[in-house]
Design an enzyme around this catalytic site. Sequence first.
Site, PDB file in Angstrom:
ATOM      1  N   ALA A 112     -50.830  57.866  48.496  1.00  0.00           N
ATOM      2  CA  ALA A 112     -50.527  57.873  49.929  1.00  0.00           C
ATOM      3  C   ALA A 112     -51.671  58.580  50.648  1.00  0.00           C
ATOM      4  O   ALA A 112     -52.395  59.385  50.042  1.00  0.00           O
ATOM      5  CB  ALA A 112     -49.224  58.624  50.172  1.00  0.00           C
ATOM      6  N   GLY A 134     -48.956  57.400  44.967  1.00  0.00           N
ATOM      7  CA  GLY A 134     -48.397  56.159  45.494  1.00  0.00           C
ATOM      8  C   GLY A 134     -49.114  54.920  44.975  1.00  0.00           C
ATOM      9  O   GLY A 134     -48.516  53.837  44.924  1.00  0.00           O
ATOM     10  N   GLU A 178     -47.469  54.209  41.837  1.00  0.00           N
ATOM     11  CA  GLU A 178     -46.088  53.783  42.132  1.00  0.00           C
ATOM     12  C   GLU A 178     -46.037  52.343  42.647  1.00  0.00           C
ATOM     13  O   GLU A 178     -45.158  51.570  42.276  1.00  0.00           O
ATOM     14  CB  GLU A 178     -45.464  54.750  43.154  1.00  0.00           C
ATOM     15  CG  GLU A 178     -45.214  56.128  42.538  1.00  0.00           C
ATOM     16  CD  GLU A 178     -44.853  57.203  43.556  1.00  0.00           C
ATOM     17  OE1 GLU A 178     -45.606  57.357  44.540  1.00  0.00           O
ATOM     18  OE2 GLU A 178     -43.826  57.871  43.379  1.00  0.00           O
ATOM     19  N   GLU A 210     -49.094  64.438  42.500  1.00  0.00           N
ATOM     20  CA  GLU A 210     -48.467  65.033  43.690  1.00  0.00           C
ATOM     21  C   GLU A 210     -48.198  66.519  43.526  1.00  0.00           C
ATOM     22  O   GLU A 210     -48.223  67.281  44.495  1.00  0.00           O
ATOM     23  CB  GLU A 210     -47.160  64.307  44.027  1.00  0.00           C
ATOM     24  CG  GLU A 210     -47.325  62.899  44.579  1.00  0.00           C
ATOM     25  CD  GLU A 210     -47.370  61.819  43.507  1.00  0.00           C
ATOM     26  OE1 GLU A 210     -47.648  62.140  42.324  1.00  0.00           O
ATOM     27  OE2 GLU A 210     -47.137  60.650  43.854  1.00  0.00           O
TER      28      GLU A 210
HETATM   29  N1  CO8 Z   1     -55.520  60.316  50.954  1.00  0.00           N
HETATM   30  C1  CO8 Z   1     -56.470  60.402  51.910  1.00  0.00           C
HETATM   31  N2  CO8 Z   1     -57.785  60.344  51.634  1.00  0.00           N
HETATM   32  C2  CO8 Z   1     -58.155  60.216  50.344  1.00  0.00           C
HETATM   33  C3  CO8 Z   1     -57.231  60.141  49.297  1.00  0.00           C
HETATM   34  C4  CO8 Z   1     -55.842  60.182  49.642  1.00  0.00           C
HETATM   35  N3  CO8 Z   1     -54.861  60.059  48.724  1.00  0.00           N
HETATM   36  N4  CO8 Z   1     -57.893  60.040  48.124  1.00  0.00           N
HETATM   37  C5  CO8 Z   1     -59.196  60.043  48.434  1.00  0.00           C
HETATM   38  N5  CO8 Z   1     -59.374  60.154  49.773  1.00  0.00           N
HETATM   39  C6  CO8 Z   1     -60.632  60.206  50.523  1.00  0.00           C
HETATM   40  C7  CO8 Z   1     -61.295  61.553  50.389  1.00  0.00           C
HETATM   41  O1  CO8 Z   1     -60.746  62.479  51.291  1.00  0.00           O
HETATM   42  C8  CO8 Z   1     -62.719  61.191  50.682  1.00  0.00           C
HETATM   43  O2  CO8 Z   1     -62.886  61.059  52.073  1.00  0.00           O
HETATM   44  P1  CO8 Z   1     -64.109  61.840  52.839  1.00  0.00           P
HETATM   45  O3  CO8 Z   1     -65.341  61.177  52.252  1.00  0.00           O
HETATM   46  O4  CO8 Z   1     -63.863  61.510  54.265  1.00  0.00           O
HETATM   47  O5  CO8 Z   1     -64.001  63.266  52.459  1.00  0.00           O
HETATM   48  C9  CO8 Z   1     -62.883  59.802  50.078  1.00  0.00           C
HETATM   49  O6  CO8 Z   1     -61.559  59.284  49.965  1.00  0.00           O
HETATM   50  C10 CO8 Z   1     -63.502  59.797  48.692  1.00  0.00           C
HETATM   51  O7  CO8 Z   1     -62.744  60.694  47.895  1.00  0.00           O
HETATM   52  P2  CO8 Z   1     -63.409  61.860  47.024  1.00  0.00           P
HETATM   53  O8  CO8 Z   1     -64.648  62.340  47.672  1.00  0.00           O
HETATM   54  O9  CO8 Z   1     -62.344  62.855  46.751  1.00  0.00           O
HETATM   55  O10 CO8 Z   1     -63.783  61.026  45.714  1.00  0.00           O
HETATM   56  P3  CO8 Z   1     -63.969  61.581  44.237  1.00  0.00           P
HETATM   57  O11 CO8 Z   1     -64.532  60.453  43.472  1.00  0.00           O
HETATM   58  O12 CO8 Z   1     -64.677  62.879  44.233  1.00  0.00           O
HETATM   59  O13 CO8 Z   1     -62.480  61.882  43.720  1.00  0.00           O
HETATM   60  C11 CO8 Z   1     -60.129  61.378  43.396  1.00  0.00           C
HETATM   61  C12 CO8 Z   1     -61.575  60.822  43.527  1.00  0.00           C
HETATM   62  C13 CO8 Z   1     -59.989  62.169  42.086  1.00  0.00           C
HETATM   63  C14 CO8 Z   1     -59.216  60.156  43.342  1.00  0.00           C
HETATM   64  C15 CO8 Z   1     -59.800  62.290  44.617  1.00  0.00           C
HETATM   65  O14 CO8 Z   1     -60.146  61.593  45.810  1.00  0.00           O
HETATM   66  C16 CO8 Z   1     -58.349  62.664  44.715  1.00  0.00           C
HETATM   67  O15 CO8 Z   1     -57.895  63.537  43.987  1.00  0.00           O
HETATM   68  N6  CO8 Z   1     -57.588  62.024  45.639  1.00  0.00           N
HETATM   69  C17 CO8 Z   1     -56.209  62.363  45.887  1.00  0.00           C
HETATM   70  C18 CO8 Z   1     -55.292  61.836  44.791  1.00  0.00           C
HETATM   71  C19 CO8 Z   1     -53.866  62.253  45.088  1.00  0.00           C
HETATM   72  O16 CO8 Z   1     -53.523  63.399  45.137  1.00  0.00           O
HETATM   73  N7  CO8 Z   1     -52.969  61.235  45.259  1.00  0.00           N
HETATM   74  C20 CO8 Z   1     -51.579  61.477  45.561  1.00  0.00           C
HETATM   75  C21 CO8 Z   1     -51.348  61.448  47.043  1.00  0.00           C
HETATM   76  S1  CO8 Z   1     -49.670  61.850  47.519  1.00  0.00           S
HETATM   77  C22 CO8 Z   1     -48.788  60.441  47.202  1.00  0.00           C
HETATM   78  O17 CO8 Z   1     -49.318  59.453  46.788  1.00  0.00           O
HETATM   79  C23 CO8 Z   1     -47.299  60.480  47.491  1.00  0.00           C
HETATM   80  C24 CO8 Z   1     -46.709  59.080  47.498  1.00  0.00           C
HETATM   81  C25 CO8 Z   1     -45.318  59.124  48.063  1.00  0.00           C
HETATM   82  C26 CO8 Z   1     -45.263  58.354  49.383  1.00  0.00           C
HETATM   83  C27 CO8 Z   1     -43.873  58.216  49.870  1.00  0.00           C
HETATM   84  C28 CO8 Z   1     -43.751  57.150  50.973  1.00  0.00           C
HETATM   85  C29 CO8 Z   1     -44.060  57.618  52.332  1.00  0.00           C
END
Ligand code: CO8
Length: 258
Positions: A65, A109, A112, A132
Site C-alpha cells: 500500500a 499489499g 496480498e 507491515e
Molecule cells: N509506499 C509509498 N512509497 C513507496 C513504497 C510504499 N509502499 N515502497 C517504495 N516506495 C517509494 C519510496 O519511498 C521511494 O520513493 P522516493 O524516491 O520518492 O523516496 C521509491 O519508491 C523507491 O523506493 P526505495 O528508494 O525505498 O527503493 P529500494 O530499492 O531502496 O527499496 C523496498 C525497496 C525494500 C521495497 C523499500 O522501498 C520498502 O521497504 N518499501 C516499503 C515496503 C513496505 O513496507 N510495504 C508494506 C506497506 S503497508 C501495506 O501494504 C498494508 C496493506 C494493507 C492495505 C489495506 C487496504 C487499505
Amino acid sequence: MGYKTIQVKTEGRVGVITLDRPEALNALCDALTTELADALAKFESDGEIGCVVLTGSKKAFAAGADIKELQSQDFVSLYMDDPFEKTWESVARFRKPIIAAVSGYALGGGCEIAMMCDFIIASETAKFGQPEINLGVMPGAGGTQRLPRAISKAKAMDLCLTGRMMDAKEAERAGLVSRIVPADDLLSAAMDAAETIASKSLPIAMMTKEAINRSFELGLSEGVRWERRVFQSQFATEDQSEGMAAFAEKRAAHFKHK
Ligand code: CO8
C-alpha cells in the site's frame, strides 16, 4: 477512463493489466486501486475475455500500500472510506480466472493482491513479504488469512512477525507460487498459461475457480457435496456436450464460452 497508474491491453481472449507507478515501486495508492477495480470490472463484463494477467515491472510487482497516503489516515477515515472493500477486494471478487505474474518486490499489499489472484507465476527475482510489522501495523488486505492457508501457519507467522522477505525458491517450496521462470520469460509464461485457460469453456473455468475457492470456506463433506452439484449442473451446458463429443470424435473442442 484514461488510466494514469496502470496499463491495460488485450491480446486475443487475454486481458493484461500492468501496474505502472515506477517512481513508487508500484505502491498501491488510491488512484491505482481505483483504476485496477475499473479495469477488472470492464474485463469481467467483456465476453471476449477469458482470463486476465496482472503484472508489474521487473523491479516490483508492488511494494505494498502507499505508505505516504496511509500515514495520514485515522481509524474513522479508514473505517468510513474502507478502500479495501471499495477497490482492493475487486481482485478477490473477480469471477474470471486471473494470474499474478510477479517479478521483484511483492510486499505487504502487493503480496496480498498477488494472493487474491488464482495463482502466482514468479520470476527468479521475486521477493515476497509482509513487512507491515516494521511500520507498526499488521497486514490489512488479507495477509494474515490467505498466507497461512497458502504456506502454513509456521511460515506465515515467521513472515508476518519478523517482516522478512522470502525469495522465489522459498515461495515455491512453501506453495505460494505455482512455478518459477527466468525473469525475461515471466510475461510470456503467464500469457501462455492465460491463453490456455482462455481457450477452455469460460463458464466451466469460472465454476472450477469458484469450487476451489469454496474449499477454503466449507468443511470437506459440504465442499464435496457442493462440488458434485456443480459438476452435475455442468451437464446442462453446451460446452460439456461439445467437449465430450470432441473427445469421442477425436477432434479439438470448440467451446462457445457461454
Ligand atoms: N509506499 C509509498 N512509497 C513507496 C513504497 C510504499 N509502499 N515502497 C517504495 N516506495 C517509494 C519510496 O519511498 C521511494 O520513493 P522516493 O524516491 O520518492 O523516496 C521509491 O519508491 C523507491 O523506493 P526505495 O528508494 O525505498 O527503493 P529500494 O530499492 O531502496 O527499496 C523496498 C525497496 C525494500 C521495497 C523499500 O522501498 C520498502 O521497504 N518499501 C516499503 C515496503 C513496505 O513496507 N510495504 C508494506 C506497506 S503497508 C501495506 O501494504 C498494508 C496493506 C494493507 C492495505 C489495506 C487496504 C487499505
